[in-house]
Design a protein around this motif. Structure first.
Motif, PDB file in Angstrom:
ATOM      1  N   PHE A 205      60.031  41.690  22.236  1.00 50.40           N
ATOM      2  CA  PHE A 205      59.828  42.907  22.803  1.00 50.40           C
ATOM      3  C   PHE A 205      60.140  44.129  21.934  1.00 50.40           C
ATOM      4  O   PHE A 205      61.262  44.136  21.552  1.00 50.40           O
ATOM      5  CB  PHE A 205      60.855  43.045  24.097  1.00 50.40           C
ATOM      6  N   ASP A 206      59.151  44.827  21.759  1.00 47.33           N
ATOM      7  CA  ASP A 206      59.242  45.966  20.718  1.00 47.33           C
ATOM      8  C   ASP A 206      58.966  47.258  21.520  1.00 47.33           C
ATOM      9  O   ASP A 206      58.062  47.574  21.812  1.00 47.33           O
ATOM     10  CB  ASP A 206      58.475  45.681  19.704  1.00 47.33           C
ATOM     11  N   PRO A 207      59.869  47.939  21.955  1.00 44.67           N
ATOM     12  CA  PRO A 207      59.655  49.136  22.825  1.00 44.67           C
ATOM     13  C   PRO A 207      58.517  50.134  21.985  1.00 44.67           C
ATOM     14  O   PRO A 207      57.923  50.847  22.763  1.00 44.67           O
ATOM     15  CB  PRO A 207      60.786  49.841  23.193  1.00 44.67           C
ATOM     16  N   SER A 208      58.721  50.192  20.640  1.00 47.88           N
ATOM     17  CA  SER A 208      58.035  51.086  20.105  1.00 47.88           C
ATOM     18  C   SER A 208      56.580  50.803  20.241  1.00 47.88           C
ATOM     19  O   SER A 208      55.689  51.598  20.285  1.00 47.88           O
ATOM     20  CB  SER A 208      58.444  51.228  18.618  1.00 47.88           C
ATOM     21  N   GLU A 209      56.309  49.264  19.829  1.00 43.38           N
ATOM     22  CA  GLU A 209      54.973  48.842  19.820  1.00 43.38           C
ATOM     23  C   GLU A 209      54.335  49.093  21.342  1.00 43.38           C
ATOM     24  O   GLU A 209      53.106  49.338  21.457  1.00 43.38           O
ATOM     25  CB  GLU A 209      54.821  47.264  19.517  1.00 43.38           C
ATOM     26  N   LEU A 210      55.105  48.965  22.259  1.00 41.08           N
ATOM     27  CA  LEU A 210      54.653  48.805  23.785  1.00 41.08           C
ATOM     28  C   LEU A 210      54.073  50.291  24.023  1.00 41.08           C
ATOM     29  O   LEU A 210      52.946  50.587  24.678  1.00 41.08           O
ATOM     30  CB  LEU A 210      55.744  48.215  24.709  1.00 41.08           C
ATOM     31  N   ASP A 211      54.797  51.206  23.549  1.00 37.37           N
ATOM     32  CA  ASP A 211      54.619  52.591  23.643  1.00 37.37           C
ATOM     33  C   ASP A 211      53.293  53.030  23.091  1.00 37.37           C
ATOM     34  O   ASP A 211      52.535  53.659  23.510  1.00 37.37           O
ATOM     35  CB  ASP A 211      55.473  53.678  23.413  1.00 37.37           C
ATOM     36  N   THR A 212      52.917  52.351  21.986  1.00 39.70           N
ATOM     37  CA  THR A 212      51.568  52.588  20.918  1.00 39.70           C
ATOM     38  C   THR A 212      50.407  52.172  21.730  1.00 39.70           C
ATOM     39  O   THR A 212      49.582  52.483  21.915  1.00 39.70           O
ATOM     40  CB  THR A 212      51.804  51.802  19.985  1.00 39.70           C
ATOM     41  N   ILE A 213      50.736  50.866  22.390  1.00 43.54           N
ATOM     42  CA  ILE A 213      49.847  50.063  23.198  1.00 43.54           C
ATOM     43  C   ILE A 213      49.416  50.841  24.509  1.00 43.54           C
ATOM     44  O   ILE A 213      48.175  51.250  24.813  1.00 43.54           O
ATOM     45  CB  ILE A 213      50.155  48.609  23.455  1.00 43.54           C
ATOM     46  N   ASN A 214      50.367  51.278  25.188  1.00 42.50           N
ATOM     47  CA  ASN A 214      50.200  52.136  26.359  1.00 42.50           C
ATOM     48  C   ASN A 214      49.396  53.460  26.178  1.00 42.50           C
ATOM     49  O   ASN A 214      48.539  53.834  26.789  1.00 42.50           O
ATOM     50  CB  ASN A 214      51.625  52.241  27.146  1.00 42.50           C
ATOM     51  N   SER A 215      49.714  53.979  24.975  1.00 48.49           N
ATOM     52  CA  SER A 215      49.224  55.365  24.620  1.00 48.49           C
ATOM     53  C   SER A 215      47.709  55.165  24.450  1.00 48.49           C
ATOM     54  O   SER A 215      46.999  56.050  24.705  1.00 48.49           O
ATOM     55  CB  SER A 215      50.104  55.735  23.557  1.00 48.49           C
ATOM     56  N   ARG A 216      47.485  54.016  23.552  1.00 51.46           N
ATOM     57  CA  ARG A 216      46.105  53.822  23.203  1.00 51.46           C
ATOM     58  C   ARG A 216      45.291  53.516  24.317  1.00 51.46           C
ATOM     59  O   ARG A 216      44.072  54.022  24.688  1.00 51.46           O
ATOM     60  CB  ARG A 216      45.970  52.559  22.423  1.00 51.46           C
ATOM     61  N   LEU A 217      45.888  52.701  25.343  1.00 54.69           N
ATOM     62  CA  LEU A 217      45.102  52.273  26.658  1.00 54.69           C
ATOM     63  C   LEU A 217      44.968  53.202  27.501  1.00 54.69           C
ATOM     64  O   LEU A 217      43.915  53.697  28.134  1.00 54.69           O
ATOM     65  CB  LEU A 217      45.837  51.299  27.416  1.00 54.69           C
ATOM     66  N   ASP A 218      46.019  54.553  27.577  1.00 54.65           N
ATOM     67  CA  ASP A 218      45.790  55.786  28.230  1.00 54.65           C
ATOM     68  C   ASP A 218      44.685  56.498  27.919  1.00 54.65           C
ATOM     69  O   ASP A 218      43.837  57.172  28.660  1.00 54.65           O
ATOM     70  CB  ASP A 218      47.169  56.493  28.201  1.00 54.65           C
TER      71      ASP A 218
END
Length: 553
Positions: free
Chosen positions: A293-306
């Protein structure tokens, strides 16, 4: 030519079964006796639309059938071949049936056909000239068609029409491109903004699905690692793991192979299971190490999906692939704007070339039409002179107009009944009797250029009488002697007397209502009919004698 006509249950006709003959025939009868009904029945055979009210009251079905002998008209063979209909030149049968339930059926030689096919054949079989056709003298299209018939310019006209159609299609493309370019240029800035927005998004096929899967994995990382740990422990735990126990079971079976042969197969199966379990245990351990679990990577993924979801909502699509299609379409439109001048120039050049060809081919048509116009003027002058119009003048004006499917010409018939009157459009200055004579002369002239088996004149004698009527009858009789069948519906004894065959239409009151009948008259019956036309209801001896003289002449 028309050889036989059968009508059943049509308006006032119970049943009519009549033979027709070559040459000039006449049909007479009192007003309202049913002559127009017979024409209406023939109209059904020519493809006219059916009125179910025409079915005789109380009848379930109406039938109109005609037989034609076309042995002298080989040009109909092409029609039968093109429409896949068996043709019999000696006896071509055309039938129309109407039912009270509203159904209409048409047949040619017992083959079912559509009304368009029936109409096409009808135009080759019969020309019905009714009084309303006199109005055609005011129609430029009709006048042009008369000139074209006499000019025999069908090949030149077809050649022109092919080029004109190509010109119109090219011009249509040019107009559409002009409109498209104008609309695109008006929206060019907005399209450029949209294209840049989608291009800068760096869209790629399958990206959204991959990101959504990675997002799900990271969101549930703790649950995944726990499950993988439990699975790995169950497989590889020291002493009690499935891998160890499976290996021990296989060894135990191998130890008794010599004394218990059945154990060998079981042991080998466990060997395979051991290898597979050991492999699965290794992969479970590898997966567990990969899940993190990498919070920074998850934020990046969610930002791209948004970002992807926002673009899909904005452009009203459901997938990244659709966004890519919109981007490519915008690119093509922007590219077409850049290349529009070149495209326009090519189409304008092509349209100009085709227009020049139209001009050249239209000029050929015009020259043939002008020559035909002179021939029409000369022949019409001669024919009208025979019809007691020695000073009548007709000028066929072939004037430049605009390019249409029929060329560049507009045709007017200018007329003057005498030397002191100026030439004016014939439909404006000619009297009813003069128009009747002009139309008969036109029909006689056209019939010499067009092979048509049967011509029916419906009261073309309107507005004439006496010697003029007699001369009109002689013209129709002459047409009948030239290999055509001419039938005249008339109220004039001078015309009736010159027919080679004479039919009478009459009404009869019966207990079931009024019915119309038609009979072919014998020589003596013809005398009485013509005498009645001369004197009215009370036939006098003088009328009888006059009728005999007319018939003898």
């Amino acid at each position: 030519m028309l050889t036989h006509l059968y009508i059943r249950n049509f308006t006032l006709i119970d049943e009519l079964d009549m033979e027709f003959h070559a040459g000039f025939s006449v049909i007479t009868g009192e007003t309202g006796a049913g002559k127009s009904i017979i024409l209406g029945a023939i109209g059904l055979l020519l493809g006219q639309r059916a009125d179910m009210k025409s079915i005789k009251q109380g009848a379930e079905k109406c039938v109109v059938e005609a037989h034609f002998n076309l042995s002298s008209y080989s040009d109909t063979n092409t029609f039968f071949s093109e429409n896949d209909i068996d043709g019999d030149p000696d006896d071509t049968i055309v039938r129309r049936e109407l039912t009270a339930s509203g159904k209409s059926r048409a047949f040619i030689n017992d083959s079912p056909v559509g009304l368009n096919v029936l109409k096409e054949l009808g135009e080759r079989l019969i020309d019905v000239h009714s009084q309303h056709q006199n109005l055609l003298l005011a129609k430029h299209d009709f006048l042009l068609s008369v000139v074209d018939v006499i000019a025999a310019d069908q090949k030149e006209l077809s050649d022109y029409q092919t080029t004109f159609h190509a010109y119109r299609q090219t011009q249509k493309k040019l107009d559409e491109l002009t409109e498209q370019i104008a609309a695109n240029r008006q929206n060019a800035d907005f399209m450029q903004f949209q294209y840049d927005e989608l291009s800068n998004a760096h869209l790629s096929e399958g990206e959204q699905e991959e990101l959504e899967a990675r997002c799900d994995t990271m969101t549930h990382a703790e649950d995944i690692k726990k499950a993988l740990f439990e699975a790995g422990n169950a497989l590889s735990s020291d002493g009690s793991g499935a891998v160890t126990l499976t290996r021990q079971a296989a060894q135990a079976l191998h130890s008794i192979e010599k004394v218990f042969p059945d154990a060998k197969e079981l042991a080998e199966r466990l060997d395979s299971t051991y290898i597979e379990l050991k492999d699965v245990a290794g992969e479970v351990e590898d997966r567990m190490e990969q899940v993190d679990f990498d919070p920074s990577e998850l934020d990046t993924i969610n930002s791209r999906l948004d970002r992807l979801y926002d673009l899909q909502k904005k452009y009203r699509v459901q997938t990244v692939e659709k966004l890519m299609e919109i981007r490519d379409e915008l690119g093509q439109k922007l590219s077409s704007i850049e290349n529009s001048d070149e495209q326009m120039a090519l189409l304008e050049k092509e349209a100009g070339k085709l227009l020049d060809e139209c001009r050249a081919k239209a000029r050929v048509l015009t020259l043939k039409r002008q020559a035909a116009a002179k021939a029409i003027e000369k022949e019409m002058g001669q024919r009208l002179s025979l019809l007691a119009m020695p000073n009548a003048r007709i000028v066929v004006a072939v004037e430049g107009n605009e390019f249409t499917a029929n060329g560049y010409d507009r045709v007017n018939f200018l007329f003057s009944a005498n030397t002191s009157s100026p030439l004016q459009p014939i439909s404006q200055v000619a009297s009813g009797g003069e128009i009747a004579r002009v139309m008969l002369s036109l029909k006689a002239m056209i019939s010499g250029a067009v092979k048509l088996p049967t011509i029916i004149f419906d009261e073309i004698d309107t507005g004439v009488s006496g010697k003029i009527a007699e001369q009109m009858a002689r013209i129709m009789a002459e047409m009948g002697r030239e290999g055509r069948q001419v039938i005249s519906i008339t109220h004039l004894p001078q015309i009736a007397a010159l027919g080679t065959t004479h039919y009478r239409v009459y009404k009869e009151e019966t207990p079931n209502g009024t019915t119309s009948h038609m009979q072919m008259l014998s020589p003596e019956e013809r005398v009485n009919e013509v005498a009645q036309m001369l004197s009215g209801t009370d036939i006098t001896a003088a009328a009888i004698e006059n009728a005999r003289q007319l018939l003898k002449s």
